[in-house]
Design a protein around this motif. Structure first.
Motif, PDB file in Angstrom:
ATOM      1  N   ALA A   1       0.824  -1.207   0.000  1.00 29.82           N
ATOM      2  CA  ALA A   1       0.000   0.000   0.000  1.00 29.82           C
ATOM      3  C   ALA A   1       0.860   1.261   0.000  1.00 29.82           C
ATOM      4  CB  ALA A   1      -0.928   0.000   1.204  1.00 29.82           C
ATOM      5  N   HIS A   2       2.157   1.100   0.239  1.00 26.38           N
ATOM      6  CA  HIS A   2       3.091   2.231   0.193  1.00 26.38           C
ATOM      7  C   HIS A   2       4.387   1.759  -0.434  1.00 26.38           C
ATOM      8  CE1 HIS A   2       4.918   5.962   2.441  1.00 26.38           C
ATOM      9  NE2 HIS A   2       5.197   5.943   1.154  1.00 26.38           N
ATOM     10  N   VAL A   3       4.753   2.355  -1.559  1.00 26.66           N
ATOM     11  CA  VAL A   3       5.991   2.031  -2.261  1.00 26.66           C
ATOM     12  C   VAL A   3       7.015   3.115  -1.923  1.00 26.66           C
ATOM     13  CG1 VAL A   3       7.080   1.705  -4.503  1.00 26.66           C
ATOM     14  CG2 VAL A   3       4.722   0.913  -4.128  1.00 26.66           C
ATOM     15  N   ARG A   4       8.044   2.744  -1.185  1.00 23.70           N
ATOM     16  CA  ARG A   4       9.119   3.690  -0.837  1.00 23.70           C
ATOM     17  C   ARG A   4      10.410   3.183  -1.465  1.00 23.70           C
ATOM     18  NH1 ARG A   4      10.063   7.823   2.703  1.00 23.70           N
ATOM     19  NH2 ARG A   4       8.016   7.626   3.701  1.00 23.70           N
ATOM     20  N   LEU A   5      10.962   3.968  -2.389  1.00 23.27           N
ATOM     21  CA  LEU A   5      12.116   3.533  -3.157  1.00 23.27           C
ATOM     22  C   LEU A   5      13.231   4.577  -3.112  1.00 23.27           C
ATOM     23  CD1 LEU A   5      10.298   2.235  -6.369  1.00 23.27           C
ATOM     24  CD2 LEU A   5      11.206   0.845  -4.503  1.00 23.27           C
ATOM     25  N   SER A   6      14.463   4.092  -3.195  1.00 26.39           N
ATOM     26  CA  SER A   6      15.635   4.955  -3.336  1.00 26.39           C
ATOM     27  C   SER A   6      16.227   4.687  -4.716  1.00 26.39           C
ATOM     28  CB  SER A   6      16.654   4.643  -2.237  1.00 26.39           C
ATOM     29  OG  SER A   6      17.799   5.451  -2.365  1.00 26.39           O
ATOM     30  N   VAL A   7      16.267   5.720  -5.564  1.00 25.88           N
ATOM     31  CA  VAL A   7      16.674   5.562  -6.956  1.00 25.88           C
ATOM     32  C   VAL A   7      17.700   6.652  -7.299  1.00 25.88           C
ATOM     33  CG1 VAL A   7      15.866   5.342  -9.338  1.00 25.88           C
ATOM     34  CG2 VAL A   7      14.312   4.778  -7.455  1.00 25.88           C
ATOM     35  N   SER A   8      18.692   6.296  -8.075  1.00 28.83           N
ATOM     36  CA  SER A   8      19.686   7.284  -8.514  1.00 28.83           C
ATOM     37  C   SER A   8      19.101   8.184  -9.588  1.00 28.83           C
ATOM     38  CB  SER A   8      20.926   6.574  -9.070  1.00 28.83           C
ATOM     39  OG  SER A   8      21.560   5.794  -8.073  1.00 28.83           O
ATOM     40  N   ALA A   9      19.518   9.439  -9.601  1.00 36.37           N
ATOM     41  CA  ALA A   9      19.075  10.371 -10.641  1.00 36.37           C
ATOM     42  C   ALA A   9      19.441   9.834 -12.012  1.00 36.37           C
ATOM     43  CB  ALA A   9      19.703  11.738 -10.416  1.00 36.37           C
ATOM     44  N   GLY A  10      18.496   9.934 -12.953  1.00 33.67           N
ATOM     45  CA  GLY A  10      18.732   9.462 -14.308  1.00 33.67           C
ATOM     46  C   GLY A  10      18.502   7.982 -14.504  1.00 33.67           C
ATOM     47  N   GLN A  11      18.140   7.269 -13.442  1.00 27.42           N
ATOM     48  CA  GLN A  11      17.940   5.828 -13.517  1.00 27.42           C
ATOM     49  C   GLN A  11      16.452   5.470 -13.520  1.00 27.42           C
ATOM     50  OE1 GLN A  11      20.688   3.688 -13.904  1.00 27.42           O
ATOM     51  NE2 GLN A  11      21.658   5.709 -14.168  1.00 27.42           N
ATOM     52  N   ALA A  12      16.161   4.195 -13.755  1.00 28.75           N
ATOM     53  CA  ALA A  12      14.791   3.692 -13.737  1.00 28.75           C
ATOM     54  C   ALA A  12      14.703   2.511 -12.775  1.00 28.75           C
ATOM     55  CB  ALA A  12      14.344   3.265 -15.133  1.00 28.75           C
ATOM     56  N   LYS A  13      13.513   2.293 -12.245  1.00 28.44           N
ATOM     57  CA  LYS A  13      13.313   1.171 -11.337  1.00 28.44           C
ATOM     58  C   LYS A  13      11.946   0.562 -11.593  1.00 28.44           C
ATOM     59  CE  LYS A  13      14.951  -0.163  -6.853  1.00 28.44           C
ATOM     60  NZ  LYS A  13      15.768   0.287  -5.713  1.00 28.44           N
TER      61      LYS A  13
ATOM     62  N   PRO B   1      14.249  11.693 -13.630  1.00 26.60           N
ATOM     63  CA  PRO B   1      15.024  12.671 -14.416  1.00 26.60           C
ATOM     64  C   PRO B   1      16.430  12.878 -13.853  1.00 26.60           C
ATOM     65  CG  PRO B   1      12.792  13.459 -14.026  1.00 26.60           C
ATOM     66  CD  PRO B   1      12.954  12.241 -13.177  1.00 26.60           C
ATOM     67  N   GLN B   2      17.345  13.266 -14.694  1.00 29.50           N
ATOM     68  CA  GLN B   2      18.750  13.377 -14.330  1.00 29.50           C
ATOM     69  C   GLN B   2      18.999  14.427 -13.257  1.00 29.50           C
ATOM     70  OE1 GLN B   2      21.354  11.374 -15.692  1.00 29.50           O
ATOM     71  NE2 GLN B   2      22.381  12.261 -13.914  1.00 29.50           N
ATOM     72  N   ASP B   3      18.241  15.505 -13.254  1.00 26.14           N
ATOM     73  CA  ASP B   3      18.508  16.622 -12.339  1.00 26.14           C
ATOM     74  C   ASP B   3      17.691  16.551 -11.048  1.00 26.14           C
ATOM     75  OD1 ASP B   3      16.064  17.042 -13.508  1.00 26.14           O
ATOM     76  OD2 ASP B   3      16.379  19.172 -13.936  1.00 26.14           O
ATOM     77  N   SER B   4      17.128  15.398 -10.720  1.00 24.75           N
ATOM     78  CA  SER B   4      16.257  15.272  -9.542  1.00 24.75           C
ATOM     79  C   SER B   4      17.069  15.197  -8.250  1.00 24.75           C
ATOM     80  CB  SER B   4      15.384  14.021  -9.673  1.00 24.75           C
ATOM     81  OG  SER B   4      14.641  14.053 -10.864  1.00 24.75           O
ATOM     82  N   LYS B   5      16.521  15.810  -7.196  1.00 25.61           N
ATOM     83  CA  LYS B   5      17.143  15.776  -5.873  1.00 25.61           C
ATOM     84  C   LYS B   5      16.057  15.698  -4.805  1.00 25.61           C
ATOM     85  CE  LYS B   5      21.237  18.529  -7.088  1.00 25.61           C
ATOM     86  NZ  LYS B   5      22.026  19.752  -6.762  1.00 25.61           N
ATOM     87  N   GLY B   6      16.340  14.955  -3.737  1.00 22.02           N
ATOM     88  CA  GLY B   6      15.416  14.910  -2.606  1.00 22.02           C
ATOM     89  C   GLY B   6      14.316  13.883  -2.767  1.00 22.02           C
ATOM     90  N   GLY B   7      13.110  14.222  -2.233  1.00 25.88           N
ATOM     91  CA  GLY B   7      11.989  13.301  -2.232  1.00 25.88           C
ATOM     92  C   GLY B   7      10.859  13.768  -3.134  1.00 25.88           C
ATOM     93  N   TYR B   8      10.165  12.802  -3.742  1.00 24.67           N
ATOM     94  CA  TYR B   8       9.038  13.078  -4.639  1.00 24.67           C
ATOM     95  C   TYR B   8       7.919  12.087  -4.343  1.00 24.67           C
ATOM     96  CZ  TYR B   8      12.478  15.860  -7.175  1.00 24.67           C
ATOM     97  OH  TYR B   8      13.444  16.772  -7.507  1.00 24.67           O
TER      98      TYR B   8
END
Length: 273
Positions: free
Chosen positions: A29-41, A114-121
């Motif tokens: 019910a909650h998807v919490r992921l850590s992903v590198s900028a510019g990458q896909a998961k 996106p490549q320039d992403s920072k922080g949480g979304y």
């Protein structure tokens, strides 16, 4: 000619369930992921039908944020509305499907960061179903719908700033109750649901009372009022130390020590250093 009205009823994310609804269940019910900028998961959400009837489901994405009271209640917006949105990063399939009795559907998703992403979304994937009942009136028809949501919280690796503070503290004693009021400021770029504890000690180090602030939920740059109350005996005139511990869920807790003074009238004064 009858007019058709749709009423959406939330049955998760803090809203009550309906006994007569064609309900479904989600995992997770909650998807919490850590992903590198510019990458896909990639990932999956399992949608289950616990009933003995077929259920038709429609999936779609929206943005969300916490309401002003910061008690966990959420507000929803069309995808891409909020600056903290990752809704348009998410692609998924299938968007519509039928669940047979006691059946399961696996929904596959891919998150492109996106490549320039920072922080949480943040985003939410809603799964909308029809309720069992349709109410008719002489000149209109009302179609009731329900929806459950799977929250997405995406954090960009190596860019997380978890920072907060407690400000504008006010303290008062009312009969045998010590009351505290403060402003919690999320100064970082990720969501924080802090656990805030406190204790009051005298000049000899004796703990006179303990307590905790009410639970709150914040997104980056949110501010929230926090309150606490605890029972305490008579406080004689003199000096005391209020110790507040903020556990932000990451790293070491933040500890604030606040000197207090009780004057001849019994007023609690915060001593400024």
């Amino acid at each position: 000619m009858k007019r058709l009205y749709f009423i959406i009823i939330l049955i998760t994310l803090g809203f009550v369930n309906l006994a007569k609804a064609n309900t479904i269940s989600l995992e997770p019910a909650h998807v919490r992921l850590s992903v590198s900028a510019g990458q896909a998961k990639n990932g999956t959400i399992h949608v289950d039908n616990p009933s003995n009837k077929e259920i038709k489901v429609r999936a779609y994405l929206e943005d969300w944020r916490y309401s002003s009271c910061k008690d966990g209640t959420k507000e929803f917006f069309p995808e891409g509305t909020l600056a903290s949105s990752c809704s348009r990063w998410v692609s998924f399939s299938p968007a519509e499907f039928s669940l047979p009795p006691f059946g399961r559907q696996v929904v596959n998703y891919t998150i492109h960061v996106p490549q320039d992403s920072k922080g949480g979304y943040f985003s939410v994937m809603f799964f909308e179903t029809d309720l069992a009942e349709v109410k008719n009136t002489p000149d209109s028809e009302v179609q009731l719908k329900a929806r459950l949501g799977a929250l997405f919280s995406i954090e960009i690796k190596d860019s997380i700033v978890c920072k907060a503070d407690l400000e504008s503290l006010k303290i008062e004693k009312e009969n045998d109750t010590l009351k505290l009021l403060a402003q919690f400021n999320n100064k970082g770029n990720v969501d924080i649901a802090p656990k805030i504890l406190f204790h009051l000690i005298d000049t000899e180090g004796q703990v006179l009372c303990r307590g905790k602030f009410d639970e709150i939920f914040t997104l980056p740059q949110d501010n929230a009022e926090v309150t606490a109350a605890t029972k305490i005996k008579l406080l004689p005139t003199g000096k005391y130390l209020l110790v507040i511990t903020l556990n932000l869920g990451r790293g070491l807790p933040l500890v604030k020590e606040i000197p207090l003074c009780i004057d001849q009238r019994g007023n609690i004064l915060i001593e400024r250093g």
